[in-house]
Design an enzyme around this catalytic site. Sequence first.
Site, mmCIF file in Angstrom:
data_model
loop_
_atom_site.group_PDB
_atom_site.id
_atom_site.type_symbol
_atom_site.label_atom_id
_atom_site.label_comp_id
_atom_site.label_asym_id
_atom_site.label_seq_id
_atom_site.Cartn_x
_atom_site.Cartn_y
_atom_site.Cartn_z
ATOM 1 C CB SER A 278 -0.936 -0.062 1.204
ATOM 2 O OG SER A 278 -2.098 0.651 0.932
ATOM 3 C CE LYS A 282 0.069 5.289 -2.006
ATOM 4 N NZ LYS A 282 -0.912 4.583 -2.749
ATOM 5 C CD1 TRP A 369 -7.828 3.209 -2.280
ATOM 6 C CD2 TRP A 369 -9.536 4.207 -3.322
ATOM 7 N NE1 TRP A 369 -7.808 4.540 -1.940
ATOM 8 C CE2 TRP A 369 -8.845 5.181 -2.566
ATOM 9 C CE3 TRP A 369 -10.648 4.613 -4.067
ATOM 10 C CZ2 TRP A 369 -9.224 6.525 -2.533
ATOM 11 C CZ3 TRP A 369 -11.018 5.956 -4.030
ATOM 12 C CH2 TRP A 369 -10.316 6.882 -3.275
ATOM 13 C CG HIS A 419 -5.699 -2.565 0.290
ATOM 14 N ND1 HIS A 419 -4.915 -2.185 -0.768
ATOM 15 C CD2 HIS A 419 -5.232 -1.877 1.375
ATOM 16 C CE1 HIS A 419 -4.020 -1.293 -0.355
ATOM 17 N NE2 HIS A 419 -4.188 -1.101 0.948
HETATM 18 C C1 GCU Z 1 -5.471 4.766 1.533
HETATM 19 C C2 GCU Z 1 -4.859 5.543 0.388
HETATM 20 C C3 GCU Z 1 -3.960 4.672 -0.472
HETATM 21 C C4 GCU Z 1 -2.964 3.932 0.394
HETATM 22 C C5 GCU Z 1 -3.672 3.204 1.503
HETATM 23 C C6 GCU Z 1 -2.749 2.524 2.518
HETATM 24 O O1 GCU Z 1 -6.392 3.850 1.048
HETATM 25 O O2 GCU Z 1 -5.905 6.096 -0.362
HETATM 26 O O3 GCU Z 1 -3.272 5.446 -1.422
HETATM 27 O O4 GCU Z 1 -2.206 3.047 -0.392
HETATM 28 O O5 GCU Z 1 -4.451 4.117 2.256
HETATM 29 O O6 GCU Z 1 -1.588 2.821 2.602
HETATM 30 O O7 GCU Z 1 -3.260 1.717 3.289
#
Ligand code: GCU
Length: 438
Positions: A278, A282, A369, A419
């Site tokens: 998540s 990144k 998402w 997720h």
């Molecule tokens: C949120 C956010 C995402 C991110 C995620 C996470 O959903 O919108 O961009 O990856 O949190 O890190 O759990």
Amino acid sequence: MTFSLPRFQRLASLSQVGLVLTFVSVFLMSTSIYGQVPPANEDESLVVMGQLPDPLVGRDGHLIADRTAWPKQREYLLELIGENEYGFAPSQPANVAWKVVEQGWMFDGKTKRTQMVVTLSTEASELNIDFVLFSPAQVKTAKGCFLGLNFQGNHTVDKDPALRIPTSWVANSKETGITDHRATAQMRGAQDTRWPIQEINERGYAVATAYYGDIDPDFDDGFKNGVHGLFPQHQASAEHPSRWGTIAGWAWGMSRLLDVLVQLPEIESTRIAAIGHSRLGKTALWAGANDNRFSIVISNNSGCGGAALERRNFGETVARINTYFPHWFCPNFKKYNQNETALPFDQHALIASIAPRPVYISSATKDLWADPKGEYLSGWYATPVYKLLGFKGLPSETPPVADTSVGDRIGYHNRTGNHDILSFDWQQFMNFADRHWK
Ligand code: GCU
């Protein structure tokens, strides 16, 4: 890479500015600004992606024709991405020291647990990060090592009572019962399904982790805390268009942990993978893209600002991520809110900038998402770069069916489910590492 400060020196009293900004952002969050961000699209038939910039087109507008030009081209891509998305970490070094504070065995003696405190220091300040390494006890050196940050503290990756509890900021939430930004012992093992330590060690791999909040707290703190606080001269540049955001801070922190790992006898220094889920996926991508010492890079469900192509506008968008998480990226990134086509790159360039090192992207079928198809396609559109360098990337423009791992130097799977990062994902990552680290 560095940036100049004087223009921003007038922002001396950042604590006050930070406080005001926090109030303003909380106010805006609860009122109109979200209304201005269009609703997220999760309907594939509405996707209009348009033309993607070619990661093989160089600074002078010409196509890179042979592999000797790649190192320079990669630098150019990293510059574009740093300038417009994550921002640049300071070029000044920090001193990295560490000490082992605890050692023990887990899983019937099969795992050696080494807990360290890593101290980053500059002339101005010092930052302590709790760092834990789980290595297979029966061998002197592990086959390879996965380095990834965790979301809730090292004590949450396993129920083991020896694991240290963070003293730094943690997020409050109903789910964790935390209300005062302090980690609690109740959370021991709460994220253990994300960290199958025993399974990883049984396959001969080590795994190392640190709590992301030890590196930089996940809120807009006016550039004062965490790694940003090590460079107070940069506090005055909080509004600089390409100053480092929090993701760049976490990524830089991963490189400092790597500085430690490469010196440990349990670790083969040329076989360390950057991994993350998540927002930390990144982070792993940006860390791996910049730091060649990561010999494999793994992004799990990293979505917008990670592996997913921004121009698809599917699921989370640039405008949304900049609105909800204004501290993650550099101020320049906001120029692309509802204006993705103006980006001089897309996220396939981030994947490509890892080349020729192996990179693995994973999605989850219900994680719309994060745009599973967009995550796959960034690997597909990075494939020509791998090809130029003599490697195979992904096999086709069409994503594979769920739960099937595909690809060569670029790997991909889409796990059935939500997720998350689970044992199935780790198995694919380890199979990928088996292939590339053999
Ligand atoms: C949120 C956010 C995402 C991110 C995620 C996470 O959903 O919108 O961009 O990856 O949190 O890190 O759990």
